[in-house]
Design an enzyme around this catalytic site. Sequence first.
Site, PDB file in Angstrom:
ATOM      1  CE1 TYR A   3      28.893  20.727  43.947  1.00  0.00           C
ATOM      2  CE2 TYR A   3      26.693  19.476  42.637  1.00  0.00           C
ATOM      3  CZ  TYR A   3      27.760  20.413  43.611  1.00  0.00           C
ATOM      4  OH  TYR A   3      26.996  21.450  44.584  1.00  0.00           O
TER       5      TYR A   3
ATOM      6  CE  LYS B 297      28.442  19.286  46.948  1.00  0.00           C
ATOM      7  NZ  LYS B 297      29.145  20.251  47.842  1.00  0.00           N
TER       8      LYS B 297
END
Length: 315
Positions: A176, A180
Site C-alpha cells: 500500500y 501510494k
Amino acid sequence: MSQPLPLDGLSAIVTGAGRGLGRAEALELARLGAAVVVNDYGQPGRDGSGEASAAPAEEVAEEIRAAGGRAVAHLGDVSDHAQARALVELAVSTYGKLDILVNNAGILRDRMIFSMTEDEWDSVVRVHLKGHFNTTHFAASHWRARSKESGGPVYGRIVNTSSEAFLAGSAGQPNYAAAKGGIVGLTTSTALALAKYGVTANAICPRARTRMTEDVFAGFEEPADGRLDPLAPEHVSPLVGYLASPSAARVNGQLLVVHGGMVAVVERPRVAVKFDSSKETFSFDELDELISAYYEDRPANETFAAAEVLGLKRG
C-alpha cells in the site's frame, strides 16, 4: 437570482465511489454542480430478504439524481485498461466532455514484508497505482485532443489519492505504501506534462473511517455526543471539491494531507547535505569518513519517512 455553483457545467468521474470516501466525494461534486459518473467495481446483489439490490455505484448515482443532480453509474474495474477506457468514454458520451477525474478506488491487503504473498503485492499495486494510471491516461488523451482541436488550454482537474502510509512509512503496509508513493510520482509527472493543456493534477492524503480502513482505525472511537466523527469522509470531500474547481487553477503538482477539519500542504523534499569527492571520484574510505560521520549524530530511527504527519490535527 441565485449564484451559479462552483462546478456548474462541468462533468466528473469519481472512482471507487460506491461507498466511503469516494461516495462522499461524488456527493460533494454533485452538490457543487458537477454531473458525475459514479464508478465502483461491483455487481447488483441481493439483500437480507433475498430481494434484488442495486450495485453500490448505482445507489450513489440514484442518491445524486434524487437530490436533483445528474449522475450515471459505471461498474467497471479501473485496474483493467479497457474498462478504464470505457469509463472515460462513458463520461464523454453522456456529458459531452470530461472535466474532472477523482481517482479514489483501492483495496488493502496488509501484511509485513516478510509475510506478504506475491498476489497481495500485485493486487494492491494493480488497483491503486495501475488504476490511477489507466484512468489518467485516457483522461489526459481526451484533454490533449480537445486542446489541439481548440488551439488552446481546456479545463481539466485530476485529484489523486495517496496516503499518510507513504509519508510515514507504514511497516505493515509495504504494498500500500509503495503504491501510494508511486501515485505521488505519477501526480507530479502528470502535473508537469498537462499544465500546458490547462489541466492540473494534485494528490491528497486523506484520513477517513471507511469500510476499507475500519481495522486501521478500530481503536479510534466515534464521538458519542452527536458531533461529526473526526475521521468522517465528509471532512475530506470539501477539499476534493475545491481542487476540482476553477478556484484551484494555481494549485498544481501538490500533496495535501486532509482529515478532521484540517488541511496541511506537504513541502517537497529538500537536500539536507551534499558531499564532494576530493579526487575525480569517491573511494570507499572517503565515503566512509564523510557519510558515517554525518550519520553518527543523527537519530538512529530517523529515515526519509515523515512520521510527524501522523500527529497533525486541527488546533
